[in-house]
Design a protein around this motif. Structure first.
Motif, PDB file in Angstrom:
ATOM      1  N   ASP A 116       0.817  -1.202   0.000  1.00 44.98           N
ATOM      2  CA  ASP A 116       0.000   0.000   0.000  1.00 44.98           C
ATOM      3  C   ASP A 116       0.860   1.265   0.000  1.00 44.98           C
ATOM      4  O   ASP A 116       0.479   2.272  -0.562  1.00 44.98           O
ATOM      5  CB  ASP A 116      -0.942   0.013   1.213  1.00 44.98           C
ATOM      6  N   ASP A 117       2.041   1.213   0.652  1.00 48.96           N
ATOM      7  CA  ASP A 117       2.918   2.371   0.691  1.00 48.96           C
ATOM      8  C   ASP A 117       3.588   2.636  -0.646  1.00 48.96           C
ATOM      9  O   ASP A 117       3.932   3.755  -0.958  1.00 48.96           O
ATOM     10  CB  ASP A 117       4.012   2.170   1.751  1.00 48.96           C
ATOM     11  N   ASP A 118       3.808   1.605  -1.451  1.00 42.58           N
ATOM     12  CA  ASP A 118       4.556   1.726  -2.697  1.00 42.58           C
ATOM     13  C   ASP A 118       3.663   1.362  -3.875  1.00 42.58           C
ATOM     14  O   ASP A 118       3.990   0.530  -4.689  1.00 42.58           O
ATOM     15  CB  ASP A 118       5.786   0.808  -2.635  1.00 42.58           C
ATOM     16  N   THR A 119       2.502   1.989  -3.945  1.00 40.59           N
ATOM     17  CA  THR A 119       1.512   1.613  -4.941  1.00 40.59           C
ATOM     18  C   THR A 119       1.022   2.832  -5.705  1.00 40.59           C
ATOM     19  O   THR A 119       0.835   3.890  -5.144  1.00 40.59           O
ATOM     20  CB  THR A 119       0.304   0.945  -4.244  1.00 40.59           C
ATOM     21  N   THR A 120       0.817   2.617  -6.984  1.00 46.27           N
ATOM     22  CA  THR A 120       0.180   3.611  -7.839  1.00 46.27           C
ATOM     23  C   THR A 120      -1.010   2.938  -8.479  1.00 46.27           C
ATOM     24  O   THR A 120      -0.878   1.851  -9.033  1.00 46.27           O
ATOM     25  CB  THR A 120       1.155   4.079  -8.939  1.00 46.27           C
ATOM     26  N   ARG A 121      -2.180   3.541  -8.395  1.00 46.88           N
ATOM     27  CA  ARG A 121      -3.374   2.968  -9.001  1.00 46.88           C
ATOM     28  C   ARG A 121      -3.759   3.760 -10.241  1.00 46.88           C
ATOM     29  O   ARG A 121      -3.677   4.970 -10.259  1.00 46.88           O
ATOM     30  CB  ARG A 121      -4.544   2.976  -8.020  1.00 46.88           C
ATOM     31  N   SER A 122      -4.220   3.033 -11.261  1.00 48.67           N
ATOM     32  CA  SER A 122      -4.703   3.693 -12.467  1.00 48.67           C
ATOM     33  C   SER A 122      -6.224   3.712 -12.439  1.00 48.67           C
ATOM     34  O   SER A 122      -6.853   3.096 -11.588  1.00 48.67           O
ATOM     35  CB  SER A 122      -4.211   2.961 -13.712  1.00 48.67           C
ATOM     36  N   ASP A 123      -6.799   4.405 -13.404  1.00 51.07           N
ATOM     37  CA  ASP A 123      -8.252   4.531 -13.460  1.00 51.07           C
ATOM     38  C   ASP A 123      -8.952   3.200 -13.712  1.00 51.07           C
ATOM     39  O   ASP A 123     -10.092   3.018 -13.301  1.00 51.07           O
ATOM     40  CB  ASP A 123      -8.662   5.521 -14.548  1.00 51.07           C
ATOM     41  N   ASP A 124      -8.295   2.266 -14.398  1.00 51.67           N
ATOM     42  CA  ASP A 124      -8.958   0.997 -14.727  1.00 51.67           C
ATOM     43  C   ASP A 124      -8.653  -0.114 -13.727  1.00 51.67           C
ATOM     44  O   ASP A 124      -8.818  -1.287 -14.033  1.00 51.67           O
ATOM     45  CB  ASP A 124      -8.640   0.558 -16.156  1.00 51.67           C
ATOM     46  N   GLY A 125      -8.222   0.251 -12.522  1.00 51.75           N
ATOM     47  CA  GLY A 125      -8.016  -0.735 -11.472  1.00 51.75           C
ATOM     48  C   GLY A 125      -6.673  -1.421 -11.506  1.00 51.75           C
ATOM     49  O   GLY A 125      -6.439  -2.365 -10.751  1.00 51.75           O
ATOM     50  N   VAL A 126      -5.753  -0.977 -12.353  1.00 48.91           N
ATOM     51  CA  VAL A 126      -4.414  -1.552 -12.383  1.00 48.91           C
ATOM     52  C   VAL A 126      -3.591  -0.872 -11.302  1.00 48.91           C
ATOM     53  O   VAL A 126      -3.623   0.350 -11.144  1.00 48.91           O
ATOM     54  CB  VAL A 126      -3.759  -1.362 -13.771  1.00 48.91           C
ATOM     55  N   ARG A 127      -2.894  -1.679 -10.557  1.00 48.81           N
ATOM     56  CA  ARG A 127      -2.071  -1.189  -9.458  1.00 48.81           C
ATOM     57  C   ARG A 127      -0.610  -1.470  -9.783  1.00 48.81           C
ATOM     58  O   ARG A 127      -0.263  -2.600 -10.133  1.00 48.81           O
ATOM     59  CB  ARG A 127      -2.493  -1.914  -8.186  1.00 48.81           C
ATOM     60  N   VAL A 128       0.257  -0.478  -9.688  1.00 48.92           N
ATOM     61  CA  VAL A 128       1.689  -0.650  -9.894  1.00 48.92           C
ATOM     62  C   VAL A 128       2.355  -0.668  -8.529  1.00 48.92           C
ATOM     63  O   VAL A 128       2.096   0.199  -7.692  1.00 48.92           O
ATOM     64  CB  VAL A 128       2.281   0.485 -10.764  1.00 48.92           C
ATOM     65  N   ARG A 129       3.198  -1.678  -8.339  1.00 49.96           N
ATOM     66  CA  ARG A 129       3.887  -1.842  -7.063  1.00 49.96           C
ATOM     67  C   ARG A 129       5.200  -2.564  -7.292  1.00 49.96           C
ATOM     68  O   ARG A 129       5.465  -3.067  -8.377  1.00 49.96           O
ATOM     69  CB  ARG A 129       3.012  -2.639  -6.093  1.00 49.96           C
ATOM     70  N   GLU A 130       5.999  -2.608  -6.255  1.00 49.74           N
ATOM     71  CA  GLU A 130       7.246  -3.355  -6.298  1.00 49.74           C
ATOM     72  C   GLU A 130       6.926  -4.842  -6.401  1.00 49.74           C
ATOM     73  O   GLU A 130       6.053  -5.343  -5.692  1.00 49.74           O
ATOM     74  CB  GLU A 130       8.029  -3.065  -5.018  1.00 49.74           C
ATOM     75  N   GLY A 131       7.604  -5.524  -7.293  1.00 52.92           N
ATOM     76  CA  GLY A 131       7.384  -6.954  -7.448  1.00 52.92           C
ATOM     77  C   GLY A 131       7.959  -7.743  -6.295  1.00 52.92           C
ATOM     78  O   GLY A 131       8.846  -7.279  -5.580  1.00 52.92           O
ATOM     79  N   ASP A 132       7.458  -8.937  -6.132  1.00 52.40           N
ATOM     80  CA  ASP A 132       7.879  -9.839  -5.072  1.00 52.40           C
ATOM     81  C   ASP A 132       8.666 -10.991  -5.700  1.00 52.40           C
ATOM     82  O   ASP A 132       8.294 -11.460  -6.781  1.00 52.40           O
ATOM     83  CB  ASP A 132       6.623 -10.370  -4.365  1.00 52.40           C
ATOM     84  N   PRO A 133       9.740 -11.474  -5.062  1.00 55.21           N
ATOM     85  CA  PRO A 133      10.507 -12.586  -5.635  1.00 55.21           C
ATOM     86  C   PRO A 133       9.651 -13.812  -5.974  1.00 55.21           C
ATOM     87  O   PRO A 133       9.964 -14.533  -6.922  1.00 55.21           O
ATOM     88  CB  PRO A 133      11.530 -12.915  -4.551  1.00 55.21           C
ATOM     89  N   GLY A 134       8.558 -14.014  -5.276  1.00 57.77           N
ATOM     90  CA  GLY A 134       7.679 -15.142  -5.558  1.00 57.77           C
ATOM     91  C   GLY A 134       6.890 -14.977  -6.856  1.00 57.77           C
ATOM     92  O   GLY A 134       6.195 -15.903  -7.282  1.00 57.77           O
ATOM     93  N   GLU A 135       7.002 -13.823  -7.491  1.00 57.55           N
ATOM     94  CA  GLU A 135       6.280 -13.559  -8.737  1.00 57.55           C
ATOM     95  C   GLU A 135       7.144 -13.753  -9.985  1.00 57.55           C
ATOM     96  O   GLU A 135       6.762 -13.352 -11.076  1.00 57.55           O
ATOM     97  CB  GLU A 135       5.727 -12.130  -8.718  1.00 57.55           C
ATOM     98  N   LEU A 136       8.286 -14.404  -9.828  1.00 55.76           N
ATOM     99  CA  LEU A 136       9.201 -14.579 -10.962  1.00 55.76           C
ATOM    100  C   LEU A 136       8.513 -15.213 -12.163  1.00 55.76           C
ATOM    101  O   LEU A 136       8.635 -14.718 -13.290  1.00 55.76           O
ATOM    102  CB  LEU A 136      10.428 -15.416 -10.568  1.00 55.76           C
ATOM    103  N   ARG A 154      15.144 -12.472 -11.484  1.00 58.70           N
ATOM    104  CA  ARG A 154      15.078 -12.907 -10.083  1.00 58.70           C
ATOM    105  C   ARG A 154      15.883 -11.944  -9.204  1.00 58.70           C
ATOM    106  O   ARG A 154      15.430 -11.538  -8.130  1.00 58.70           O
ATOM    107  CB  ARG A 154      15.597 -14.331  -9.940  1.00 58.70           C
ATOM    108  N   ASP A 155      17.087 -11.561  -9.666  1.00 56.92           N
ATOM    109  CA  ASP A 155      17.915 -10.616  -8.909  1.00 56.92           C
ATOM    110  C   ASP A 155      17.238  -9.259  -8.777  1.00 56.92           C
ATOM    111  O   ASP A 155      17.288  -8.633  -7.718  1.00 56.92           O
ATOM    112  CB  ASP A 155      19.283 -10.450  -9.574  1.00 56.92           C
ATOM    113  N   ARG A 156      16.598  -8.787  -9.846  1.00 52.23           N
ATOM    114  CA  ARG A 156      15.910  -7.492  -9.806  1.00 52.23           C
ATOM    115  C   ARG A 156      14.740  -7.542  -8.821  1.00 52.23           C
ATOM    116  O   ARG A 156      14.515  -6.597  -8.074  1.00 52.23           O
ATOM    117  CB  ARG A 156      15.394  -7.086 -11.193  1.00 52.23           C
ATOM    118  N   LEU A 157      13.999  -8.648  -8.840  1.00 48.29           N
ATOM    119  CA  LEU A 157      12.888  -8.794  -7.894  1.00 48.29           C
ATOM    120  C   LEU A 157      13.403  -8.800  -6.454  1.00 48.29           C
ATOM    121  O   LEU A 157      12.839  -8.121  -5.589  1.00 48.29           O
ATOM    122  CB  LEU A 157      12.109 -10.084  -8.178  1.00 48.29           C
ATOM    123  N   ALA A 158      14.471  -9.525  -6.195  1.00 43.08           N
ATOM    124  CA  ALA A 158      15.025  -9.608  -4.838  1.00 43.08           C
ATOM    125  C   ALA A 158      15.546  -8.256  -4.358  1.00 43.08           C
ATOM    126  O   ALA A 158      15.449  -7.930  -3.174  1.00 43.08           O
ATOM    127  CB  ALA A 158      16.137 -10.654  -4.798  1.00 43.08           C
TER     128      ALA A 158
END
Length: 151
Positions: free
Chosen positions: A8-28, A48-52
């Motif tokens: 929630d602290d690192d999130t940007t929301r768009s008008d169509d419900g898309v949320r931009v946030r920092e990725g998680d290593p589990g999302e590789l 993987r390194d960028r996500l970590a």
């Protein structure tokens, strides 16, 4: 701090419900699917390194990763959007979130995506291709470099 608070602290929301946030290593896997769908030759180990390191942003809609942007400092290593979300501002939201974080972005890209970078305000210059790469593969003729600074 739990993951929900961090997101929630690192999130940007768009008008169509898309949320931009920092990725998680589990999302590789999800990130690699998006990059592969964009026909990008991204290395899974690098991603993987960028996500970590917290240097990969994801765009999420309905709990699903629909876009990704990987950074190396201020350099955009890769940015892609799921085919079903192209042309709907997901890539733009990812780039804007990245420039908000770093204040400056640099990207190398092909002629086919130049309009995307131009629409975001990147200052673009032609990059002469490596003569050897051009001779060997025919690639490199239409490469560009763009720089975007946070206004």
């Amino acid at each position: 701090m739990d993951d929900t608070a961090r997101a929630d602290d690192d999130t940007t929301r768009s008008d169509d419900g898309v949320r931009v946030r920092e990725g998680d290593p589990g999302e590789l896997v999800a990130v690699m699917r998006v990059l592969d769908a964009g026909l990008l030759e991204a290395d899974a180990g690098d991603i993987r390194d960028r996500l970590a390191a917290g240097d990969c942003l994801v765009a999420e809609a309905s709990g699903r990763v629909v876009g990704a942007l990987a950074l190396d400092g201020d350099y955009v290593e890769a940015v892609a959007t799921s085919p079903s979300r192209r042309g709907r501002g997901v890539g733009t939201a990812l780039v804007r979130a990245a420039v908000d974080r770093s204040g400056r972005l640099v990207a190398d890209f092909d002629e086919g995506v130049r309009p995307f970078y131009e629409s975001l305000g990147f200052d673009i210059e032609e990059r002469g291709g490596d003569a050897r790469a051009v001779a060997d593969t025919g690639a490199g003729d239409d490469r560009f470099r763009g720089v975007l600074r946070n206004a």
